[in-house]
Write a protein that holds these residues in place. Structure first.
Motif, PDB file in Angstrom:
ATOM      1  N   ASP A   1       3.679  12.072  -8.590  1.00 27.10           N
ATOM      2  CA  ASP A   1       2.726  12.561  -7.597  1.00 27.10           C
ATOM      3  C   ASP A   1       3.455  12.173  -6.343  1.00 27.10           C
ATOM      4  O   ASP A   1       3.001  10.967  -5.749  1.00 27.10           O
ATOM      5  N   LEU A   2       3.973  12.944  -5.392  1.00 24.94           N
ATOM      6  CA  LEU A   2       4.329  12.744  -4.068  1.00 24.94           C
ATOM      7  C   LEU A   2       3.784  13.403  -3.047  1.00 24.94           C
ATOM      8  O   LEU A   2       4.118  13.322  -1.852  1.00 24.94           O
ATOM      9  N   THR A   3       2.300  13.707  -3.217  1.00 22.09           N
ATOM     10  CA  THR A   3       1.530  14.421  -2.345  1.00 22.09           C
ATOM     11  C   THR A   3       1.388  13.506  -1.282  1.00 22.09           C
ATOM     12  O   THR A   3       0.873  14.022   0.078  1.00 22.09           O
ATOM     13  N   ARG A   4       1.273  12.352  -1.253  1.00 18.27           N
ATOM     14  CA  ARG A   4       0.900  11.430  -0.256  1.00 18.27           C
ATOM     15  C   ARG A   4       2.268  10.724   0.405  1.00 18.27           C
ATOM     16  O   ARG A   4       2.218   9.553   1.183  1.00 18.27           O
TER      17      ARG A   4
ATOM     18  N   TYR B   1       0.761  -1.147  -0.039  1.00 21.21           N
ATOM     19  CA  TYR B   1       0.135   0.008  -0.037  1.00 21.21           C
ATOM     20  C   TYR B   1       0.956   1.173  -0.035  1.00 21.21           C
ATOM     21  O   TYR B   1       0.415   2.352  -0.680  1.00 21.21           O
ATOM     22  N   GLU B   2       1.777   1.365   0.817  1.00 25.35           N
ATOM     23  CA  GLU B   2       2.685   2.482   0.794  1.00 25.35           C
ATOM     24  C   GLU B   2       3.418   2.750  -0.583  1.00 25.35           C
ATOM     25  O   GLU B   2       3.440   3.942  -0.889  1.00 25.35           O
ATOM     26  N   HIS B   3       3.609   1.702  -1.298  1.00 29.53           N
ATOM     27  CA  HIS B   3       4.141   1.988  -2.542  1.00 29.53           C
ATOM     28  C   HIS B   3       3.125   2.505  -3.647  1.00 29.53           C
ATOM     29  O   HIS B   3       3.336   2.979  -4.617  1.00 29.53           O
ATOM     30  N   ALA B   4       1.931   1.903  -3.462  1.00 35.26           N
ATOM     31  CA  ALA B   4       0.631   1.939  -4.421  1.00 35.26           C
ATOM     32  C   ALA B   4       0.469   3.506  -4.174  1.00 35.26           C
ATOM     33  O   ALA B   4      -0.149   3.937  -5.187  1.00 35.26           O
ATOM     34  N   ILE B   5       0.578   4.186  -3.118  1.00 35.26           N
ATOM     35  CA  ILE B   5      -0.026   5.520  -3.050  1.00 35.26           C
ATOM     36  C   ILE B   5       0.879   6.828  -3.471  1.00 35.26           C
ATOM     37  O   ILE B   5       0.269   7.908  -3.289  1.00 35.26           O
TER      38      ILE B   5
END
Length: 306
Positions: free
Chosen positions: A272-275, A263-267
């Motif tokens: 897009d580094l906003t998360r 999940y960490e890499h999926a977001i």
């Protein structure tokens, strides 16, 4: 290229309040390493005498040692990096650049924390005391590595990974294969998460000569390297379970941790580094807590079932 070591001017008199000290060292981030220290402690107790419980005294001093070690490391990092932080818009509001905590007070906090760490090690066993000089070198040295090498993330991993091994040593007074594997788990976990964190400073680091994986290889390759580091983390988690003869409860927790890493890499994406902050803090907080819960369930099950 600008120098990252140019001094900055404080705009207010330092207040040095307890709240500002807690903000200075980001005390809430202790949740990253402390669960792994507890996991190492519980697994060592199960390994040593089959009870899975080291006693309240060991638990107390492991907690004190971990809190002191992390406070010393973060305090040193903040005061050593104060000029870099002052130049970076993302970190300029931190307590020392903003003039809320003085460098002298921060160094005093570091020295007191190291003294508490030594006391805790003394209360545990001779090996813990003997390893203190090496621990201090790694705790303080991380802040300097980013000035010289993009392998600074590995240095941080080795430093934080010592928490897991330290939990084991606190109980047994010796190293063993599971302790080394636990250490390796945290090393590669931290390499991945710190690389993700460093993507937020990619442009600043390149402009100011700060070394990091994103600054050296670019964000797309850095995220791929973080992904492979976390894949190795998952494999090592399974190896820890094998080395201690873990039950299904441990492997269930490992599966959840693997899902959290995915999940960490999926977001996050290179464009897009906003998360990135969510990937860095929230996901990894849950991963560390899952590790501890899985180990508690595992050692409890193995103790009850014999």
């Amino acid at each position: 290229m600008s120098s990252p070591l140019s001094p900055t001017t404080h705009t207010s008199d330092p207040q040095n309040t307890p709240r500002q000290f807690l903000e200075l060292v980001k005390f809430e981030h202790t949740v990253f390493a402390l669960p792994f220290a507890y996991a190492g402690m519980l697994l060592a107790s199960s390994w040593q005498d089959g009870t899975g419980w080291p006693g309240w005294e060991v638990l107390l001093w492991v907690t004190v040692a971990m809190a002191a070690a992390r406070t010393a490391a973060m305090g040193a990092n903040r005061v050593i990096d104060r000029f870099i932080d002052a130049r970076n818009p993302r970190t300029a509001s931190r307590e020392i650049p903003a003039g809320k905590v003085s460098p002298q007070a921060a160094w005093a906090l570091v020295l007191v924390s190291l003294a508490v760490l030594l006391l805790a090690a003394w209360q545990l066993n001779p090996l813990a005391v003997a390893l203190m000089p090496i621990a201090v070198i790694f705790l303080i040295g991380y802040s300097y590595t980013k000035r010289f090498t993009w392998l600074c993330h590995a240095w941080l991993g080795i430093t934080d990974g010592a928490a897991a091994a330290g939990g084991w040593i606190a109980v047994t007074g010796a190293f063993a294969l599971p302790a080394w594997l636990l250490w390796a788990v945290v090393i590669f976990w931290m390499i991945g998460l710190d690389t993700i964190y460093a993507t937020m400073d990619h442009d600043f680091d390149r402009q100011n000569g700060i070394k990091s994986i994103p600054a050296r290889f670019g964000i797309p390759r850095a995220l791929q390297m973080a992904k492979w580091s976390h894949a190795l983390t998952f494999i090592l988690l399974l190896a820890v379970g094998w080395s201690v003869g873990a039950s299904g409860w441990y492997y269930l927790a490992a599966a959840v941790m693997g899902a959290i890493l995915w999940y960490e890499h999926a977001i996050i994406r290179p464009d897009d580094l906003t998360r990135a902050n969510v990937a860095f803090f929230d996901a990894n907080m849950w991963l560390a807590l899952t590790m501890l819960l899985g180990v508690v369930a595992d050692v409890t099950w193995r103790t009850v079932t014999g």
